[in-house]
Design a protein around this motif. Structure first.
Motif, PDB file in Angstrom:
ATOM      1  N   VAL A 297     -10.652  29.859  97.752  1.00 18.61           N
ATOM      2  CA  VAL A 297     -11.670  28.949  97.213  1.00 18.61           C
ATOM      3  C   VAL A 297     -12.061  29.335  95.787  1.00 18.61           C
ATOM      4  CG1 VAL A 297     -14.067  28.198  97.511  1.00 18.61           C
ATOM      5  CG2 VAL A 297     -12.552  28.310  99.483  1.00 18.61           C
ATOM      6  N   LYS A 298     -12.038  30.611  95.473  1.00 17.54           N
ATOM      7  CA  LYS A 298     -12.434  31.065  94.132  1.00 17.54           C
ATOM      8  C   LYS A 298     -11.533  30.499  93.042  1.00 17.54           C
ATOM      9  CE  LYS A 298     -14.767  35.424  95.145  1.00 17.54           C
ATOM     10  NZ  LYS A 298     -14.760  36.894  94.892  1.00 17.54           N
ATOM     11  N   GLY A 299     -10.243  30.339  93.330  1.00 10.61           N
ATOM     12  CA  GLY A 299      -9.324  29.799  92.337  1.00 10.61           C
ATOM     13  C   GLY A 299      -9.199  30.694  91.111  1.00 10.61           C
ATOM     14  N   PRO A 300      -9.404  30.127  89.919  1.00 16.30           N
ATOM     15  CA  PRO A 300      -9.263  30.944  88.696  1.00 16.30           C
ATOM     16  C   PRO A 300     -10.366  31.979  88.503  1.00 16.30           C
ATOM     17  CG  PRO A 300     -10.047  28.735  88.162  1.00 16.30           C
ATOM     18  CD  PRO A 300      -9.691  28.712  89.618  1.00 16.30           C
ATOM     19  N   ASP A 301     -11.419  31.916  89.310  1.00 21.21           N
ATOM     20  CA  ASP A 301     -12.517  32.880  89.183  1.00 21.21           C
ATOM     21  C   ASP A 301     -12.266  34.171  89.958  1.00 21.21           C
ATOM     22  OD1 ASP A 301     -13.930  31.079  87.627  1.00 21.21           O
ATOM     23  OD2 ASP A 301     -14.933  30.176  89.361  1.00 21.21           O
ATOM     24  N   ARG A 302     -11.059  34.361  90.474  1.00 20.27           N
ATOM     25  CA  ARG A 302     -10.753  35.591  91.206  1.00 20.27           C
ATOM     26  C   ARG A 302     -10.792  36.791  90.269  1.00 20.27           C
ATOM     27  NH1 ARG A 302      -5.870  32.460  92.735  1.00 20.27           N
ATOM     28  NH2 ARG A 302      -6.427  31.187  94.552  1.00 20.27           N
ATOM     29  N   ASN A 303     -11.180  37.926  90.821  1.00 21.62           N
ATOM     30  CA  ASN A 303     -11.151  39.147  90.032  1.00 21.62           C
ATOM     31  C   ASN A 303      -9.742  39.740  90.036  1.00 21.62           C
ATOM     32  OD1 ASN A 303     -10.857  40.685  92.489  1.00 21.62           O
ATOM     33  ND2 ASN A 303     -13.066  40.534  92.790  1.00 21.62           N
ATOM     34  N   ASP A 304      -9.560  40.845  89.325  1.00 21.93           N
ATOM     35  CA  ASP A 304      -8.230  41.443  89.186  1.00 21.93           C
ATOM     36  C   ASP A 304      -7.670  41.900  90.533  1.00 21.93           C
ATOM     37  OD1 ASP A 304      -8.362  41.022  86.487  1.00 21.93           O
ATOM     38  OD2 ASP A 304      -9.087  43.039  86.007  1.00 21.93           O
ATOM     39  N   ILE A 305      -8.534  42.416  91.408  1.00 17.35           N
ATOM     40  CA  ILE A 305      -8.065  42.891  92.715  1.00 17.35           C
ATOM     41  C   ILE A 305      -7.570  41.727  93.559  1.00 17.35           C
ATOM     42  CG2 ILE A 305      -8.790  44.062  94.829  1.00 17.35           C
ATOM     43  CD1 ILE A 305     -10.825  45.593  93.152  1.00 17.35           C
ATOM     44  N   GLU A 306      -8.282  40.613  93.515  1.00 18.61           N
ATOM     45  CA  GLU A 306      -7.872  39.443  94.292  1.00 18.61           C
ATOM     46  C   GLU A 306      -6.608  38.811  93.728  1.00 18.61           C
ATOM     47  OE1 GLU A 306     -12.474  38.324  95.574  1.00 18.61           O
ATOM     48  OE2 GLU A 306     -11.516  37.382  93.841  1.00 18.61           O
ATOM     49  N   ARG A 307      -6.463  38.801  92.398  1.00 17.76           N
ATOM     50  CA  ARG A 307      -5.223  38.299  91.803  1.00 17.76           C
ATOM     51  C   ARG A 307      -4.046  39.193  92.172  1.00 17.76           C
ATOM     52  NH1 ARG A 307      -8.643  36.590  87.370  1.00 17.76           N
ATOM     53  NH2 ARG A 307      -8.525  38.671  86.451  1.00 17.76           N
ATOM     54  N   LYS A 308      -4.294  40.482  92.240  1.00 18.63           N
ATOM     55  CA  LYS A 308      -3.250  41.420  92.662  1.00 18.63           C
ATOM     56  C   LYS A 308      -2.805  41.121  94.089  1.00 18.63           C
ATOM     57  CE  LYS A 308      -2.619  46.388  93.478  1.00 18.63           C
ATOM     58  NZ  LYS A 308      -3.298  47.718  93.418  1.00 18.63           N
ATOM     59  N   PHE A 309      -3.736  40.773  94.956  1.00 19.19           N
ATOM     60  CA  PHE A 309      -3.407  40.436  96.340  1.00 19.19           C
ATOM     61  C   PHE A 309      -2.581  39.151  96.401  1.00 19.19           C
ATOM     62  CE2 PHE A 309      -4.693  37.980 100.140  1.00 19.19           C
ATOM     63  CZ  PHE A 309      -4.134  38.788 101.107  1.00 19.19           C
ATOM     64  N   ILE A 310      -2.979  38.130  95.650  1.00 24.16           N
ATOM     65  CA  ILE A 310      -2.231  36.866  95.635  1.00 24.16           C
ATOM     66  C   ILE A 310      -0.820  37.087  95.094  1.00 24.16           C
ATOM     67  CG2 ILE A 310      -2.144  34.555  94.633  1.00 24.16           C
ATOM     68  CD1 ILE A 310      -4.215  34.849  96.819  1.00 24.16           C
ATOM     69  N   THR A 311      -0.700  37.923  94.057  1.00 25.95           N
ATOM     70  CA  THR A 311       0.624  38.231  93.508  1.00 25.95           C
ATOM     71  C   THR A 311       1.476  38.971  94.534  1.00 25.95           C
ATOM     72  OG1 THR A 311      -0.357  38.384  91.295  1.00 25.95           O
ATOM     73  CG2 THR A 311       1.827  39.333  91.595  1.00 25.95           C
ATOM     74  N   GLY A 312       0.851  39.881  95.292  1.00 27.37           N
ATOM     75  CA  GLY A 312       1.588  40.583  96.335  1.00 27.37           C
ATOM     76  C   GLY A 312       2.114  39.635  97.403  1.00 27.37           C
ATOM     77  N   LEU A 313       1.309  38.623  97.771  1.00 29.47           N
ATOM     78  CA  LEU A 313       1.789  37.622  98.719  1.00 29.47           C
ATOM     79  C   LEU A 313       2.949  36.821  98.123  1.00 29.47           C
ATOM     80  CD1 LEU A 313      -1.559  36.169 100.181  1.00 29.47           C
ATOM     81  CD2 LEU A 313       0.038  37.729 101.305  1.00 29.47           C
TER      82      LEU A 313
END
Length: 417
Positions: A297-313
């Motif tokens: 739901v956060k979309g572009p407002d994700r922090n670096d840790i959450e972006r790292k998780f999405i990239t890992g997926l």
């Protein structure tokens, strides 16, 4: 302390009744006059109180989450009024009021259980003085005065005189050793609980007055309890040590299962979640699915840790869905790379020598590009020949006029002079 405890005398009867009921249970197992029966009765009282305080604890968690949502706005206020601390504080208070957030909500469990704490202190003080209180009659009073925990009477204190301790059937050395160990354990558990909150479950990218307040409490609370602990009866020390251990375990569970966004605990949690998805190919558990749902739901407002998780997926060929699950997607890698490319690129930092050269000689950087000599043309080769005496070289003394060919000019015909 007796004056404070007397203010909560209205609750001493319920507290004494609960202790007596637990004492009947444990007395049948360990004996009525043993320290195990009375000590476990106090521990059970703590557990019962903390279970009743779970709704307040949930409210505390929700308020903490609201504080986390406000972190970007709080950071913007800090940047805008960084030179005006008073205006910064006023804007922070205004933001708290508009959103209905209370930064002091973390103190709610302590404030809620304080009446029970002082009521228990009042009960134990009456036992030490040989006075009946609440539902504790004379037989129960005599039984409680005979109860010892590791050789220390239930109503004894660290600062009691030797005569008073001997009247309770114990030695002063045993009382002070037991109380000192319990005071140290009580203060250490309080410090570790607060330190765990500050080091693992706080977004360190945003500095707020709330964080500074929590950091101060991390050192102040253990010091306060250490100083006050020398005047606490052994039974109260058992109560407070038990509630500190309960708080520490409860907080550890919350941090591991629902960490603060941007914190070290979130990095560890999402790392464990990514390993679980790698092993099973899906998000297992409702709590974890809710976590993935919030990240999506956060979309572009994700922090670096959450972006790292999405990239890992994405590297696994998976994409997080809005319902908190993951699904295979061929475009997951492309989306992850696109999101990474969208981040602002910082220019490459020049060396100190290049910066100094650019400051002193603005054209040096451009000249260094064309440092190699270019091949000379046929006209430039003519410039190297010796020039006739008395005629200045027009090409070397001044710049050629517009439309005029560079190099030595052909002499004019005598008829044109």
């Amino acid at each position: 302390m007796d004056t404070i405890a007397s203010l909560f005398s209205f609750i001493t009867t319920p507290v004494s009744w609960v202790i007596v009921q637990f004492h009947k249970l444990y007395g049948a197992l360990f004996g009525d006059d043993t320290g195990w029966a009375w000590g476990l009765s106090i521990v059970s009282l703590v557990v019962l109180i903390r279970i009743c305080l779970i709704p307040l604890f949930v409210k505390q968690i929700k308020s903490t989450r609201n504080m986390q949502v406000l972190q970007p706005k709080m950071k913007a206020i800090q940047e805008r009024y960084k030179n005006d601390k008073q205006r910064q504080s006023e804007e922070m208070m205004k933001l708290y009021k508009e959103t209905g957030t209370n930064p002091l909500s973390s103190c709610l469990p302590i404030l809620a259980q304080s009446p029970f704490f002082f009521a228990l202190y009042h009960v134990l003080s009456s036992i030490a003085s040989g006075k009946t209180i609440g539902v504790i009659d004379q037989p129960l009073l005599d039984s409680a005065r005979q109860a010892h925990i590791f050789g220390a009477p239930l109503a004894a204190k660290f600062m009691d005189s030797e005569e008073k301790v001997q009247a309770l059937g114990a030695s002063l050395t045993d009382v002070r050793v037991v109380t000192a160990i319990m005071i140290v354990m009580m203060s250490a558990s309080q410090f570790f609980t607060q330190r765990q909150l500050m080091t693992k479950n706080v977004d360190l990218t945003v500095k707020t007055p709330y964080m500074q307040q929590q950091k101060m409490l991390m050192y102040i609370f253990p010091l306060i309890f250490a100083v006050m602990g020398i005047n606490f009866p052994v039974g109260v020390l058992v109560y407070w040590l038990t509630t500190n251990v309960w708080t520490m375990g409860q907080q550890m569970y919350v941090i591991n299962q629902n960490p603060t966004p941007g914190s070290k605990a979130q990095d560890q949690y999402l790392g464990r979640l990514l390993k679980s998805v790698t092993a099973h190919g899906q998000v297992r558990g409702r709590t974890r699915r809710n976590t993935v749902k919030r990240i999506v739901v956060k979309g572009p407002d994700r922090n670096d840790i959450e972006r790292k998780f999405i990239t890992g997926l994405a590297k696994l060929g998976l994409a997080a869905q809005e319902d908190g699950t993951v699904a295979k997607s061929e475009t997951a890698v492309a989306e992850a790379e696109g999101g990474a490319a969208a981040k602002r690129q910082q220019p490459k930092r020049q060396t100190k020598a290049k910066r100094q050269t650019a400051a002193t000689h603005p054209g040096a950087a451009k000249d260094s590009v064309s440092a190699e000599p270019e091949p000379k043309t046929s006209l430039e080769k003519q410039d190297d020949k010796p020039k006739p005496a008395g005629k200045p070289a027009s090409g070397s003394s001044r710049q050629a006029k517009s439309g005029q060919r560079k190099g030595p000019q052909r002499p004019k015909h005598p008829s044109k002079k």
